[in-house]
Design a protein around this motif. Structure first.
Motif, mmCIF file in Angstrom:
data_model
loop_
_atom_site.group_PDB
_atom_site.id
_atom_site.type_symbol
_atom_site.label_atom_id
_atom_site.label_comp_id
_atom_site.label_asym_id
_atom_site.label_seq_id
_atom_site.Cartn_x
_atom_site.Cartn_y
_atom_site.Cartn_z
ATOM 1 N N GLY A 245 -70.708 18.027 -7.007
ATOM 2 C CA GLY A 245 -70.368 17.925 -5.599
ATOM 3 C C GLY A 245 -68.916 17.538 -5.372
ATOM 4 O O GLY A 245 -68.232 18.091 -4.493
ATOM 5 N N SER A 246 -68.427 16.590 -6.157
ATOM 6 C CA SER A 246 -67.031 16.167 -6.032
ATOM 7 C C SER A 246 -66.081 17.312 -6.344
ATOM 8 O O SER A 246 -65.084 17.525 -5.646
ATOM 9 C CB SER A 246 -66.752 15.001 -6.980
ATOM 10 O OG SER A 246 -67.548 13.886 -6.665
ATOM 11 N N LEU A 247 -66.391 18.058 -7.402
ATOM 12 C CA LEU A 247 -65.533 19.177 -7.791
ATOM 13 C C LEU A 247 -65.536 20.264 -6.722
ATOM 14 O O LEU A 247 -64.486 20.837 -6.401
ATOM 15 C CB LEU A 247 -65.995 19.756 -9.132
ATOM 16 C CG LEU A 247 -65.170 20.921 -9.701
ATOM 17 C CD1 LEU A 247 -63.714 20.505 -9.879
ATOM 18 C CD2 LEU A 247 -65.768 21.385 -11.029
ATOM 19 N N LEU A 248 -66.698 20.532 -6.140
ATOM 20 C CA LEU A 248 -66.776 21.525 -5.074
ATOM 21 C C LEU A 248 -65.948 21.087 -3.871
ATOM 22 O O LEU A 248 -65.197 21.878 -3.282
ATOM 23 C CB LEU A 248 -68.235 21.732 -4.668
ATOM 24 C CG LEU A 248 -68.504 22.758 -3.556
ATOM 25 C CD1 LEU A 248 -67.945 24.127 -3.934
ATOM 26 C CD2 LEU A 248 -70.007 22.858 -3.281
ATOM 27 N N GLY A 249 -66.055 19.815 -3.502
ATOM 28 C CA GLY A 249 -65.279 19.299 -2.383
ATOM 29 C C GLY A 249 -63.781 19.347 -2.647
ATOM 30 O O GLY A 249 -62.994 19.694 -1.760
ATOM 31 N N GLN A 250 -63.379 19.009 -3.862
ATOM 32 C CA GLN A 250 -61.958 19.042 -4.198
ATOM 33 C C GLN A 250 -61.431 20.477 -4.234
ATOM 34 O O GLN A 250 -60.264 20.725 -3.909
ATOM 35 C CB GLN A 250 -61.708 18.364 -5.542
ATOM 36 C CG GLN A 250 -61.944 16.868 -5.546
ATOM 37 C CD GLN A 250 -61.009 16.124 -4.612
ATOM 38 O OE1 GLN A 250 -59.917 16.585 -4.308
ATOM 39 N NE2 GLN A 250 -61.447 14.961 -4.139
ATOM 40 N N GLY B 82 -65.109 8.467 -14.461
ATOM 41 C CA GLY B 82 -65.430 9.858 -14.178
ATOM 42 C C GLY B 82 -66.451 10.405 -15.164
ATOM 43 O O GLY B 82 -67.390 11.102 -14.782
ATOM 44 N N GLY B 83 -66.281 10.098 -16.435
ATOM 45 C CA GLY B 83 -67.239 10.554 -17.437
ATOM 46 C C GLY B 83 -68.606 9.936 -17.260
ATOM 47 O O GLY B 83 -69.635 10.564 -17.522
ATOM 48 N N ILE B 84 -68.648 8.691 -16.781
ATOM 49 C CA ILE B 84 -69.924 7.997 -16.576
ATOM 50 C C ILE B 84 -70.656 8.528 -15.356
ATOM 51 O O ILE B 84 -71.877 8.684 -15.375
ATOM 52 C CB ILE B 84 -69.691 6.481 -16.429
ATOM 53 C CG1 ILE B 84 -69.280 5.883 -17.778
ATOM 54 C CG2 ILE B 84 -70.940 5.771 -15.910
ATOM 55 C CD1 ILE B 84 -68.947 4.411 -17.715
ATOM 56 N N GLY B 85 -69.917 8.807 -14.287
ATOM 57 C CA GLY B 85 -70.634 9.204 -13.073
ATOM 58 C C GLY B 85 -69.803 9.929 -12.047
ATOM 59 O O GLY B 85 -70.182 10.001 -10.882
ATOM 60 N N GLY B 86 -68.661 10.482 -12.431
ATOM 61 C CA GLY B 86 -67.848 11.217 -11.483
ATOM 62 C C GLY B 86 -67.021 10.350 -10.559
ATOM 63 O O GLY B 86 -66.479 10.832 -9.567
ATOM 64 N N ASN C 17 -58.141 13.955 -9.022
ATOM 65 C CA ASN C 17 -59.581 14.169 -8.979
ATOM 66 C C ASN C 17 -59.949 15.571 -9.432
ATOM 67 O O ASN C 17 -60.870 15.765 -10.229
ATOM 68 C CB ASN C 17 -60.121 13.947 -7.560
ATOM 69 C CG ASN C 17 -60.360 12.487 -7.250
ATOM 70 O OD1 ASN C 17 -60.294 11.632 -8.141
ATOM 71 N ND2 ASN C 17 -60.635 12.193 -6.003
ATOM 72 N N PHE C 18 -59.242 16.554 -8.888
ATOM 73 C CA PHE C 18 -59.591 17.938 -9.222
ATOM 74 C C PHE C 18 -59.488 18.181 -10.722
ATOM 75 O O PHE C 18 -60.404 18.741 -11.338
ATOM 76 C CB PHE C 18 -58.679 18.906 -8.475
ATOM 77 C CG PHE C 18 -58.999 20.352 -8.749
ATOM 78 C CD1 PHE C 18 -60.021 20.981 -8.061
ATOM 79 C CD2 PHE C 18 -58.297 21.068 -9.709
ATOM 80 C CE1 PHE C 18 -60.333 22.315 -8.323
ATOM 81 C CE2 PHE C 18 -58.605 22.389 -9.984
ATOM 82 C CZ PHE C 18 -59.625 23.025 -9.283
#
Length: 215
Positions: free
Chosen positions: A50-55, A140-144, A172-173
């Motif tokens: 979700g974070s990657l899609l938003g970024q 980020g590796g643990i949970g984004g 972030n991206f």
């Protein structure tokens, strides 16, 4: 199962709006919903997706100028931290994961609220930027949660709003992209997660765009 899908959709919608508005915090907001009903591996994978899609949406809709010299220490540190976080994730106990995340929220939220009133940090230069990036990579590796430490740090550095957003958005991206590739390469993304991707993507789309509009 229907209740889980509803929680996933609501978490994605609320987190999408917050990320669109602020440029970060999808993971913090979404995990506030998902940590109590999903096991850590699945929750973390959904947060990164979700974070990657938003970024990605933000990269096309809200381009911000940035200087590579300013961003590079964060990225180098983050790339070193991601493998550590991915290595730790499968070891997390569900109960301790919830406790740790709750404790992190209790500490991080007041720190962000007070950050603008604290003395600015001008020492440490690129080295400390890299250390903060390392911490962001581990989280980020643990949970984004790639943005949590860099966001606080950029605020303490006294960066203007647009400069701060540019650093965080581009950091972030890049970190989320590498994290998702690492999850795929290590088998973290399994078939049981794919249907949830199909819930997260449409649920967050409109709220994310709305948040960008409000910003």
């Amino acid at each position: 199962m229907d209740s889980v899908l509803l929680i996933v959709a609501i978490g994605a919608a609320v987190a999408g709006f917050v990320q669109g508005l602020s440029g970060f915090a999808f993971g913090m907001v979404a995990m506030s919903f998902w940590a109590w009903s999903l096991e850590p591996r699945i929750a973390a994978t959904l947060v990164v997706f979700g974070s990657l899609l938003g970024q990605t949406l933000a990269a096309f809709r809200m381009r911000r100028a940035f200087h590579w010299a300013q961003l590079l220490p964060f990225v180098v540190g983050g790339l070193c931290g991601i493998p550590i976080g991915v290595w730790l994730l499968p070891m997390l106990n569900m109960l301790w994961f919830k406790f740790g995340f709750g404790l992190f929220l209790v500490l991080w939220c007041p720190a962000m609220l007070a950050a603008r009133h604290l003395p600015r940090i001008t020492v440490g230069g690129r080295f400390l930027d890299g250390v903060v990036g390392l911490g962001g990579g581990v989280l980020g590796g643990i949970g984004g949660f790639t943005s949590t430490l860099p966001t606080l740090w950029c605020t303490l550095r006294g960066y203007p709003k647009d400069t701060q957003r540019a650093v965080i958005q581009n950091f972030n991206f890049s970190m989320l992209f590498v994290t998702m590739c690492t999850y795929l390469a290590t088998g973290m993304v399994t078939r049981d997660v794919l249907p949830l991707f199909a819930v997260v993507a449409p649920a967050m789309l409109v709220p994310t765009l709305l948040g960008m509009r409000v910003y």
